[in-house]
Write an enzyme that holds these catalytic residues in place. Structure first.
Site, PDB file in Angstrom:
ATOM      1  N   TRP A 160     -21.493 -21.975 -73.597  1.00  0.00           N
ATOM      2  CA  TRP A 160     -20.555 -22.495 -74.595  1.00  0.00           C
ATOM      3  C   TRP A 160     -20.179 -23.964 -74.377  1.00  0.00           C
ATOM      4  CZ3 TRP A 160     -16.622 -24.341 -71.787  1.00  0.00           C
ATOM      5  CH2 TRP A 160     -16.389 -23.750 -70.540  1.00  0.00           C
ATOM      6  N   LYS A 184     -30.020 -16.881 -78.515  1.00  0.00           N
ATOM      7  CA  LYS A 184     -28.732 -16.191 -78.413  1.00  0.00           C
ATOM      8  C   LYS A 184     -27.692 -17.182 -77.884  1.00  0.00           C
ATOM      9  CE  LYS A 184     -26.062 -14.357 -75.842  1.00  0.00           C
ATOM     10  NZ  LYS A 184     -24.693 -14.731 -76.241  1.00  0.00           N
ATOM     11  N   GLU A 260     -31.234 -22.606 -65.770  1.00  0.00           N
ATOM     12  CA  GLU A 260     -30.344 -23.756 -65.531  1.00  0.00           C
ATOM     13  C   GLU A 260     -28.986 -23.164 -65.202  1.00  0.00           C
ATOM     14  OE1 GLU A 260     -31.193 -26.818 -65.342  1.00  0.00           O
ATOM     15  OE2 GLU A 260     -33.113 -26.948 -66.383  1.00  0.00           O
ATOM     16  N   LEU A 261     -28.613 -23.160 -63.937  1.00  0.00           N
ATOM     17  CA  LEU A 261     -27.454 -22.383 -63.502  1.00  0.00           C
ATOM     18  C   LEU A 261     -26.299 -23.275 -63.044  1.00  0.00           C
ATOM     19  CD1 LEU A 261     -29.542 -19.626 -61.677  1.00  0.00           C
ATOM     20  CD2 LEU A 261     -28.816 -19.703 -64.065  1.00  0.00           C
ATOM     21  N   ARG A 288     -15.340 -35.713 -68.057  1.00  0.00           N
ATOM     22  CA  ARG A 288     -16.114 -35.503 -69.279  1.00  0.00           C
ATOM     23  C   ARG A 288     -16.112 -34.006 -69.561  1.00  0.00           C
ATOM     24  NH1 ARG A 288     -22.057 -35.400 -70.708  1.00  0.00           N
ATOM     25  NH2 ARG A 288     -22.337 -34.659 -68.598  1.00  0.00           N
ATOM     26  N   CYS A 294     -21.814 -28.275 -65.905  1.00  0.00           N
ATOM     27  CA  CYS A 294     -22.500 -27.887 -64.665  1.00  0.00           C
ATOM     28  C   CYS A 294     -22.692 -29.108 -63.784  1.00  0.00           C
ATOM     29  CB  CYS A 294     -23.851 -27.275 -65.008  1.00  0.00           C
ATOM     30  SG  CYS A 294     -24.837 -28.333 -66.066  1.00  0.00           S
ATOM     31  N   GLU A 391     -17.311 -23.363 -58.449  1.00  0.00           N
ATOM     32  CA  GLU A 391     -17.299 -24.287 -59.581  1.00  0.00           C
ATOM     33  C   GLU A 391     -15.900 -24.298 -60.187  1.00  0.00           C
ATOM     34  OE1 GLU A 391     -20.351 -22.907 -62.317  1.00  0.00           O
ATOM     35  OE2 GLU A 391     -20.900 -24.966 -62.718  1.00  0.00           O
ATOM     36  N   SER A 451     -27.447 -37.283 -67.317  1.00  0.00           N
ATOM     37  CA  SER A 451     -28.221 -36.565 -68.340  1.00  0.00           C
ATOM     38  C   SER A 451     -28.979 -37.516 -69.270  1.00  0.00           C
ATOM     39  CB  SER A 451     -27.275 -35.705 -69.186  1.00  0.00           C
ATOM     40  OG  SER A 451     -26.546 -34.852 -68.348  1.00  0.00           O
TER      41      SER A 451
HETATM   42  P1  NAP Z   1     -22.304 -17.302 -68.700  1.00  0.00           P
HETATM   43  O1  NAP Z   1     -21.111 -16.456 -68.713  1.00  0.00           O
HETATM   44  O2  NAP Z   1     -23.329 -17.070 -67.651  1.00  0.00           O
HETATM   45  O3  NAP Z   1     -22.939 -17.173 -70.159  1.00  0.00           O
HETATM   46  C1  NAP Z   1     -24.071 -17.904 -70.561  1.00  0.00           C
HETATM   47  C2  NAP Z   1     -24.796 -17.154 -71.655  1.00  0.00           C
HETATM   48  O4  NAP Z   1     -25.246 -15.903 -71.139  1.00  0.00           O
HETATM   49  C3  NAP Z   1     -23.928 -16.831 -72.866  1.00  0.00           C
HETATM   50  O5  NAP Z   1     -24.714 -16.878 -74.020  1.00  0.00           O
HETATM   51  C4  NAP Z   1     -23.486 -15.406 -72.570  1.00  0.00           C
HETATM   52  O6  NAP Z   1     -23.159 -14.662 -73.714  1.00  0.00           O
HETATM   53  C5  NAP Z   1     -24.737 -14.846 -71.920  1.00  0.00           C
HETATM   54  N1  NAP Z   1     -24.468 -13.704 -71.050  1.00  0.00           N
HETATM   55  C6  NAP Z   1     -23.341 -13.407 -70.366  1.00  0.00           C
HETATM   56  N2  NAP Z   1     -23.489 -12.278 -69.674  1.00  0.00           N
HETATM   57  C7  NAP Z   1     -24.734 -11.816 -69.941  1.00  0.00           C
HETATM   58  C8  NAP Z   1     -25.489 -10.673 -69.522  1.00  0.00           C
HETATM   59  N3  NAP Z   1     -24.990  -9.771 -68.686  1.00  0.00           N
HETATM   60  N4  NAP Z   1     -26.750 -10.536 -69.996  1.00  0.00           N
HETATM   61  C9  NAP Z   1     -27.267 -11.449 -70.834  1.00  0.00           C
HETATM   62  N5  NAP Z   1     -26.620 -12.552 -71.251  1.00  0.00           N
HETATM   63  C10 NAP Z   1     -25.368 -12.739 -70.804  1.00  0.00           C
HETATM   64  O7  NAP Z   1     -21.947 -18.850 -68.578  1.00  0.00           O
HETATM   65  P2  NAP Z   1     -20.913 -19.688 -69.452  1.00  0.00           P
HETATM   66  O8  NAP Z   1     -19.542 -19.353 -68.967  1.00  0.00           O
HETATM   67  O9  NAP Z   1     -21.215 -19.567 -70.887  1.00  0.00           O
HETATM   68  O10 NAP Z   1     -21.297 -21.171 -69.031  1.00  0.00           O
HETATM   69  C11 NAP Z   1     -20.818 -21.772 -67.893  1.00  0.00           C
HETATM   70  C12 NAP Z   1     -21.848 -21.736 -66.777  1.00  0.00           C
HETATM   71  O11 NAP Z   1     -23.060 -22.322 -67.234  1.00  0.00           O
HETATM   72  C13 NAP Z   1     -21.427 -22.559 -65.575  1.00  0.00           C
HETATM   73  O12 NAP Z   1     -21.740 -21.878 -64.396  1.00  0.00           O
HETATM   74  C14 NAP Z   1     -22.286 -23.818 -65.709  1.00  0.00           C
HETATM   75  O13 NAP Z   1     -22.506 -24.495 -64.514  1.00  0.00           O
HETATM   76  C15 NAP Z   1     -23.527 -23.275 -66.294  1.00  0.00           C
HETATM   77  N6  NAP Z   1     -24.278 -24.334 -66.979  1.00  0.00           N
HETATM   78  C16 NAP Z   1     -25.415 -24.799 -66.384  1.00  0.00           C
HETATM   79  C17 NAP Z   1     -26.123 -25.829 -66.978  1.00  0.00           C
HETATM   80  C18 NAP Z   1     -27.372 -26.356 -66.341  1.00  0.00           C
HETATM   81  O14 NAP Z   1     -28.114 -27.040 -67.034  1.00  0.00           O
HETATM   82  N7  NAP Z   1     -27.644 -26.095 -65.066  1.00  0.00           N
HETATM   83  C19 NAP Z   1     -25.684 -26.380 -68.186  1.00  0.00           C
HETATM   84  C20 NAP Z   1     -24.510 -25.888 -68.766  1.00  0.00           C
HETATM   85  C21 NAP Z   1     -23.827 -24.847 -68.142  1.00  0.00           C
HETATM   86  P3  NAP Z   1     -21.632 -14.465 -74.153  1.00  0.00           P
HETATM   87  O15 NAP Z   1     -21.155 -15.779 -74.544  1.00  0.00           O
HETATM   88  O16 NAP Z   1     -21.704 -13.531 -75.286  1.00  0.00           O
HETATM   89  O17 NAP Z   1     -20.915 -13.914 -72.952  1.00  0.00           O
END
Ligand code: NAP
Length: 489
Positions: A160, A184, A260-261, A288, A294, A391, A451
């Protein structure tokens, strides 16, 4: 007037699933409320997909794959270029939409439209450059041909925090390579992706090539698709915890994956740093996206000789920040995405304070409506504090100090993550030593934002697998085939 513009814009966003070139409701008639984190109000109610909807989307992607992968690369590139042009034309609409559903200030949303758009332009240029190799084998007995082929239908799951850029960073290289896909988006911010896919439809991306399923249950989409032999690739951006679960499922079918975690970026300020640059870099790397990135600097590791001065200067700058709804003039810090995010930031701050950190500014939740947290600076954060391990994903700048270069490197590398590091030094030798010694996939040397669509974005260690962007990005969606044929002479 502004309110009318917001309403009009929201009304243009398709609120349904996009499967096989058709917008349609979810099979069970269920819906998701998408809220403005600055007010808590519902912006739009959109369709929620069932498992059957997800499977139908994959069916469409599978059916569209033979024709799309055989479409000349130049044509695929030109479609992407048209998408770039149209996105640029509609930049203001996309920026406002992102601010409404995600909360970031409008100026930052405009920046994300530029950044997100660059993936379309970059991969429009990469598509015609997909190349193989041809040559004699070393024994001189045959000819070796290496050709590149689109991987197949992909599942792309996005977070998000950057609703547009995280989508284009996957969709653009996948399209350029000749792959079809099921996208998705995060359930908290799906509107930008829906609007973007509508734009792809307008520029003429053929039916079934890009499908979107929004769902209140992410697993209802991911589980059946990861188990389906028609799926050939998973690209995921999100938390390490969810990435690990998806990798386990993907392993059952030995699926190609890009991950990408999460991150825990160290920000090193050496005693020979230019403090003006370091403070500017710190503000950019930390605040920012309200720290919800991340790549956000998580741990400020500052040489003891300059720690006090650095702390004083960043605190002064934080004092000038204006918190509010991202649509308002002058706002520099928007809301956090939800209550959980506020609670997490506050818990980490409290933990650091009980372990002896000093609160320079901030440290409190801001009363609603909306989910806001004060921009915060903590100094003298103790080594055992949770804030140095986890984080933060919020506007909290945590400072610790060091005495020697070896100690700085040890502290910086003391994490399971390895996405990005930031280093501030005026010594070219030290800068080069840091390139060798820091265990991260990316590094900002005297700069706080790295980036760029032309760069290979990605992490080491538990921050991920694979790269997005750059010359590398398209290869995540290609597989090579080696063919041997006898020497023709
Ligand atoms: P998240 O909870 O892992 O969710 C990411 C995506 O996965 C969402 O679309 C989410 O859907 C889906 N998801 C959640 N649980 C799932 C499951 N059990 N099975 C399949 N899909 C599932 O992460 P977030 O809170 O949205 O984003 C923040 C994280 O992303 C942070 O850790 C950040 O560091 C990381 N991030 C990494 C990068 C990179 O390039 N390395 C870039 C941006 C963000 P729902 O929304 O429906 O839950």
């Amino acid at each position: 007037m502004t309110e009318t513009r917001e309403k009009d814009l929201l009304a243009t966003v398709p609120g349904e699933l996009f499967i096989d070139g058709r917008w349609r409701p979810g099979g069970a008639g269920e819906t998701i409320d998408v809220r403005d984190p600055a007010t808590g109000q519902v912006l739009r109610t959109i369709a929620s997909a069932t498992r059957e909807d997800a499977v139908a989307a994959l069916g469409a992607a599978d059916a569209a794959f033979p024709a799309w992968s055989a479409t000349p690369a130049r044509e695929r590139g030109e479609l992407l270029r048209r998408a770039f042009d149209l996105l640029t034309e509609r930049a203001e609409d996309f920026a406002l939409l992102m601010t409404l559903e995600m909360g970031k200030p409008l100026a930052e949303s405009r920046g994300e439209v530029t950044y997100g758009g660059e993936f379309l332009r970059w991969f429009s240029e990469e598509a015609p450059r997909i190349q193989g190799r041809y040559g004699a084998n070393p024994e001189g007995t045959g000819r070796m041909i290496v050709s590149q082929h689109a991987v197949g239908p992909c599942l792309l799951i996005t977070p998000w925090n950057f609703p547009l850029a995280m989508a284009t960073r996957k969709i653009a290289p996948a399209l350029a390579a000749g792959c079809t896909m099921v996208v998705k988006p995060a359930s908290l911010t799906p509107l930008t992706t829906l609007a973007f896919v509508q734009l792809l439809e307008e520029v003429g991306v053929p039916r079934g090539v890009v499908n979107v399923v929004t769902s209140a249950s992410a697993r209802d989409v991911s589980e059946p698709l990861l188990a389906d032999p028609r799926l050939r690739k998973l690209s995921f951006t999100g938390s390490t915890a969810v990435g690990q679960k998806l990798l386990e499922q993907a392993a059952q079918r030995v699926l190609r994956t890009s991950m990408e975690l999460g991150g825990n970026a160290p920000f090193l300020v050496f005693e020979d740093a230019d403090l003006d640059k370091a403070v500017d870099g710190a503000l950019a790397a930390k605040f920012r996206n309200s720290g919800e990135a991340c790549t956000a600097a998580n741990r400020f590791i500052v040489h003891r000789a300059v720690a006090e001065e650095f702390t004083r200067r960043v605190t002064e700058r934080v004092r000038e920040m204006q918190v509010g709804r991202g649509t308002e003039d002058g706002v520099t810090i928007g809301p956090l995405i939800d209550e959980d995010a506020v609670e997490k930031a506050h818990t980490l701050v409290q933990d650091a304070l009980t372990r002896g950190a000093i609160l320079q500014i901030g440290g409190q939740e801001i009363e609603g409506p909306g989910t806001f947290y004060q921009p915060t600076v903590l100094s003298e954060v103790g080594e055992g504090s949770r804030i140095l391990r986890e984080e933060i994903f919020g506007p909290v700048l945590a400072i610790t100090s060091f005495d020697t270069e070896d100690e700085a490197v040890r502290l910086a590398n003391d994490t399971e993550y390895g996405l990005v590091s930031y280093v501030f030094t005026e010594s070219i030798d030290r800068g080069q030593r840091m390139i060798e010694r820091l265990q991260t996939g990316m590094m900002g040397l005297n700069i706080g934002v790295v980036s760029n669509a032309a760069a290979p974005f990605g992490g080491w260690k538990m921050s991920g697998l694979g790269r997005e962007g750059g010359a590398e990005g398209i290869h995540e969606y290609l597989q090579s085939k080696y063919t041997l044929t006898p020497d023709p002479f």
